[in-house]
Design a protein around this motif. Structure first.
Motif, PDB file in Angstrom:
ATOM      1  N   UNK A 126     -15.364  -2.804   0.245  1.00  0.00           N
ATOM      2  CA  UNK A 126     -14.068  -3.490   0.145  1.00  0.00           C
ATOM      3  C   UNK A 126     -12.999  -2.714   0.900  1.00  0.00           C
ATOM      4  N   UNK A 177     -18.544  14.458  -4.159  1.00  0.00           N
ATOM      5  CA  UNK A 177     -19.527  15.146  -4.985  1.00  0.00           C
ATOM      6  C   UNK A 177     -20.589  14.128  -5.381  1.00  0.00           C
ATOM      7  N   UNK A 192     -13.671  15.430  -0.144  1.00  0.00           N
ATOM      8  CA  UNK A 192     -14.952  15.973  -0.570  1.00  0.00           C
ATOM      9  C   UNK A 192     -15.605  14.962  -1.509  1.00  0.00           C
ATOM     10  N   UNK A 216     -18.416  -1.554  -2.524  1.00  0.00           N
ATOM     11  CA  UNK A 216     -18.336  -0.278  -1.799  1.00  0.00           C
ATOM     12  C   UNK A 216     -18.023  -0.482  -0.318  1.00  0.00           C
ATOM     13  N   UNK A 270     -13.142   0.309  -6.113  1.00  0.00           N
ATOM     14  CA  UNK A 270     -13.560   0.972  -7.358  1.00  0.00           C
ATOM     15  C   UNK A 270     -13.309   0.130  -8.591  1.00  0.00           C
ATOM     16  N   UNK A 288     -10.788   5.610  -2.609  1.00  0.00           N
ATOM     17  CA  UNK A 288     -11.126   4.489  -3.481  1.00  0.00           C
ATOM     18  C   UNK A 288     -12.445   3.857  -3.046  1.00  0.00           C
ATOM     19  N   UNK A 289     -12.598   3.689  -1.732  1.00  0.00           N
ATOM     20  CA  UNK A 289     -13.798   3.054  -1.199  1.00  0.00           C
ATOM     21  C   UNK A 289     -15.036   3.900  -1.515  1.00  0.00           C
ATOM     22  N   UNK A 313     -22.764   5.458   4.674  1.00  0.00           N
ATOM     23  CA  UNK A 313     -21.551   4.686   4.340  1.00  0.00           C
ATOM     24  C   UNK A 313     -20.300   5.361   4.922  1.00  0.00           C
ATOM     25  N   UNK A 330       0.851  -1.194   0.000  1.00  0.00           N
ATOM     26  CA  UNK A 330       0.000   0.000   0.000  1.00  0.00           C
ATOM     27  C   UNK A 330       0.879   1.234   0.000  1.00  0.00           C
ATOM     28  N   UNK A 337     -20.210   4.843   8.656  1.00  0.00           N
ATOM     29  CA  UNK A 337     -19.832   3.455   8.898  1.00  0.00           C
ATOM     30  C   UNK A 337     -18.301   3.289   8.897  1.00  0.00           C
ATOM     31  N   UNK A 347      -7.001   5.086   0.406  1.00  0.00           N
ATOM     32  CA  UNK A 347      -7.883   3.919   0.345  1.00  0.00           C
ATOM     33  C   UNK A 347      -9.342   4.292   0.618  1.00  0.00           C
ATOM     34  N   UNK A 401     -15.414   6.070  -3.837  1.00  0.00           N
ATOM     35  CA  UNK A 401     -15.670   6.161  -5.283  1.00  0.00           C
ATOM     36  C   UNK A 401     -16.555   5.022  -5.771  1.00  0.00           C
ATOM     37  N   UNK A 402     -16.583   3.924  -5.025  1.00  0.00           N
ATOM     38  CA  UNK A 402     -17.391   2.795  -5.493  1.00  0.00           C
ATOM     39  C   UNK A 402     -18.788   2.779  -4.871  1.00  0.00           C
ATOM     40  N   UNK A 403     -19.120   3.810  -4.109  1.00  0.00           N
ATOM     41  CA  UNK A 403     -20.463   3.879  -3.532  1.00  0.00           C
ATOM     42  C   UNK A 403     -21.423   4.415  -4.610  1.00  0.00           C
ATOM     43  N   UNK A 404     -22.587   3.787  -4.760  1.00  0.00           N
ATOM     44  CA  UNK A 404     -23.526   4.253  -5.783  1.00  0.00           C
ATOM     45  C   UNK A 404     -23.904   5.732  -5.608  1.00  0.00           C
TER      46      UNK A 404
END
Lengths: 348, 348, 348, 348
Positions: A307, B4, B2, A305, A312, B51-52, B20, A134, B23, B48, B54-57
């Protein structure tokens, strides 16, 4: 190697260059043209010799003519290498290997559940990271040896060989014991001590291309392993670093057919790292197979989301299944098969 | 950080994103503009997490606002770090450190002779490689521990601290015993296990930037070492890999003033690797000092065309002396000194 | 050019290769070594011939031995070219040219005020953009011909020659009439029609290196202009595009001494575009002069945070003055002068 | 756009930033979090505004939130654009367009023969260069207007629309008269005057991505054309410049699915330039179609080792036919068709 002599060099200068080459233990072949004198150096083209001759006075340029690697080259072994990775699975044959699983192993239940899910979608090798490189010291760095144990359990329960990354000689024994395939990560492509060590094993090793690794350097990294006696090496293209910021890495599709023409080793594609964006994973997986890849390595997570790493770029179970369907057709078009395909329907 | 939110998100979608984030252990600050809803995430910006999220809907993009490193940053320590490297030599102060010597230690006589020569030209730190990373397994890979002994002898005889590369945790004790400064080579910038280990020492460590290492990654590599408790870290810019093939690497001069503005750590320049061509070494050394470098690392060989490695980028004794004269004037122009300069003539 | 024949080639295959070379109008020199047959091709190494020969069956590789450019090369003209740009100013001599002014000309008052300010700080050439290449069609694209008129006025009032960019053959007459030096922007380095046209003039032309332009391509762009008869060409390094995102461009300091060793043309440095950050401009300007640059091009704006373009990389009047003081010392250290320096105080 | 204010800013400093934004004609939305104050700037995110705000005192960073292009975006037009290029051929629909022909038009007979050959192998658009951008002024630069005439003749005789490169506004009328599709070459992707001019036509225009062009810049280049009123734009990925020297360019396969997700415009792949090696053309063509490309552009020459340009990357008639067979299967796997396929045998 060919040494081009500067036009201003006197016959004495040329004699000195030739003497320097002989001193290094090589023979020469002199060719005096009307414009330039050229000295052919006989024997394998080692880059360090090129560097050495470039610093000899009155040498204009030095050109390598032969490849610096030998054991990994197509000339040395014209037929494709097929590697038995255990549990009846091979990499490099007509069937395209599909390595799938989470970026990091997060807990035992997580890796087992993911293993069953990817197997149900016809993956035949389970991936999962226990030691995670990492960029930040403050990020989650994997479960370590505990993770290895969970991975091995998941492999056994599903009957799949497992692949995991070895980051340091320090974990060599632990990883070699639990993994069916040892992964050398992109950042370690030129960790030469590590390459030497996995070369002393006979276990399959997958070498990822460094983000700034030239094809030649990648093949030389594999050569390190073969030179130590381990012929079971798989190459993996996972994207290179370029000026483009729209994706994490730029998947180098050219590398697939080129590496396969230069080397007899199997070449696997990792579109998850090669793009960094889950929406691009399926089309790039399809492209890699169309270009001749012998395998795919895909990050799959039940809940991207949530992980702990690389969410991503991870597929859900459903999107992985969809990808597999798309890739199956592509594989057929290039006369390859995917795991599970072609077996009688009843067996599935 | 931030977040968006996508314009199509419903209030329920936004609630789910906020949930999220909570959490993950972070607080949020919601800002509902006329065009976009923005969620401020409170706390340090760990990549990290980016990255996490960014994958949230319904997350459109995630922007990092704060730097991912802390201990190496100027904000954390506004004043320049000055590192005592032994034998009365410091790196990071007003005097520019000059590390010079051969790429590889070839034999005892060779390193001793070179040490005296570079000292005579006012170098104050001796460099020499005992363990050499080489792209080919068939190239000369250094004398190993024997080389370390010769290097230590040469250091003692000349009264200079010595720097040498550590390639693997396996050689940690041997290198730490003999070296005054441990060098982490460019290929190992992200060998995180190795970074952890040298972080547990208190010996000065010089971290070379990887050929494809971004400034942020380079500083994070240094952060690994400081996070383990070792504050004695020197940064070294040695050229990056670009599309330009006219030189081995492209020396990134921008990195010198930028790294110094972002971090309190000393920054050394290596124009030998940064160019790969001995004719470019002196002008790039001068440029680096003009741009604010705290030190130089220069390859010097009595006979570059007989060097076992990197001959094409090595200076002779005479050209090294000439370079030192050129750099002395530049240093004066930026109100810095070189070793040996300014001391009373009698003392030399 | 050297053609290396594949080892499997028969004597008939070699005859066919030789015949193909002769067909292209070139003579050959055959050298049959113990490992490889090598065919020397006599005459200038045109890249297109290399490409052609690479596609001939049984050719293993083709190596260029001579440089593809001629008129711009040091071999052709060993002494530095000094270019008279009018108003008593030269580029390429001992005095370092300092081109300064706003990125875009915003109105008449603005360019005149800036011109007086940069002249007071000893700049000797005024820069200002009237036609602006912008990546977005919705951005301010310059005042066009009106801007040219304002620039010419500011030049006349201050007695400085002016430089401005020519973006298209369409504006050739207008720009050639008003500018003392015509700038070919980085994006137009390989706009060959434009290069041909400015080659037909005798007015000085400054060719910026493209963000992905190799040194060889940059020199070939200059060769286009000289080949048409215009010897008054200045080269300008302005940063290349790399993977590093911490700055807009990566200033390629290696290019300065290398271009000067390969070519007799003057080489100017543009640290404003080469960094994209005003805080890095002064150290990189100092570095460029230390490395041998013949001139500087600096963006200066009375109010960078109101600049219509490139505010983030523009110096204020005060920071420009400060930069000039810093660079003056560096210039002296490399035995160069800056404009205004050395002249009697009364004359200023 | 989001402006992040430096932590040390006072309320007065923040007021000044807000005032500066208002002065530029934009509204703001202020959000005061516990760690940072964030200023939302309402309206389209023009890069020049970002640059301007970055230079305002006490601004820490500026983040663009919306895309800088509009007309080319999927948001603006959700459905794929299908472009009628004449002679009954469309680009962007279910059928994959196949543009084939020689790099340069060498003489009338040559282009006519090649046209019939590629048509026989089911190409449906004829390519051929009349104006050739060449890095050396001494290379063959195309037949010019004469070449255009030959190309048009070949197109008429075979019933195929023709595509050819426009290098300069100077040749606008000539090229627009003879070509069915105007190609903007990679080196001209940011020749903005040229983009404006072809934007004033209604003829289809194909914009090649520059070797160092980011996806965003490429889409902005297309936006230039649409902004002038011409909606008939085709994008073409042809390889980018990276550190890898094993191929002329690195074909960016990621760009295909990404460009198609960001824009409604058709995306064509050029594996000939994208690899520079004829042996890689077929696998990369297959990969591009698998990844979603709407068309292929392939260099075909009756005699590649006699081609006046780009011989090393040109296919022979036979290898082009073979490639078409391979690609046909891939197209079927992604539910696309190639020209000629699926039509009743009698019609062929």
């Amino acid at each position: 190697m060919i040494i081009v002599v500067s036009p201003e060099a006197t016959p004495q200068d040329i004699d000195r260059i030739v003497a320097r080459v002989h001193e290094s233990g090589r023979q020469t072949h002199l060719s005096t043209g009307s414009e330039r004198t050229i000295i052919g150096v006989i024997g394998p083209d080692i880059p360090e010799l090129q560097d050495m001759f470039e610093s000899v006075p009155h040498v204009e340029s030095v050109h390598r003519v032969t490849k610096p690697y030998k054991l990994v080259s197509r000339e040395f072994r014209p037929n494709d290498t097929v590697i038995d990775v255990g549990h009846g699975v091979s990499v490099g044959g007509n069937e395209i290997a599909v390595m799938a699983g989470p970026c990091s192993i997060e807990d035992e239940e997580h890796i087992i559940a993911t293993a069953f899910a990817v197997k149900a979608a016809d993956a035949n090798i389970l991936r999962g990271g226990a030691f995670k490189p990492r960029s930040s010291p403050y990020a989650f760095r994997g479960l370590g040896e505990e993770g290895l144990t969970y991975l091995a359990t998941a492999g056994k329960l599903t009957g799949m060989p497992v692949i995991t990354e070895l980051m340091s000689v320090r974990h060599l024994d632990a990883v070699a014991e639990k993994a069916d395939i040892i992964q050398i990560g992109a950042r370690n492509m030129q960790n030469f001590i590590l390459l030497d060590e996995v070369g002393k094993l006979r276990k399959p090793v997958m070498v990822k291309r460094a983000p700034s690794g030239q094809i030649e350097e990648w093949l030389l990294a594999a050569e390190y392993i073969l030179a130590q006696g381990n012929p079971n090496v798989i190459l993996c293209e996972r994207g290179i670093r370029t000026f483009e910021t729209a994706y994490r890495n730029t998947f180098d599709i050219n590398a697939i057919p080129l590496a396969k023409s230069l080397s007899h080793l199997p070449v696997v594609a990792d579109p998850s790292h090669g793009t960094g964006k889950w929406k691009l994973v399926a089309p790039i997986a399809a492209a890699a197979v169309a270009a001749g890849a012998d395998g795919l390595m895909i990050e799959v997570h039940p809940n991207p989301d949530h992980a702990l790493s690389d969410g991503a770029q991870s597929l859900t179970y459903a999107s992985f299944e969809q990808m597999m369907r798309m890739v199956t057709g592509i594989a057929a078009a290039v006369e390859r098969t995917l795991p599970g395909v072609g077996a009688p329907a009843a067996a599935r």
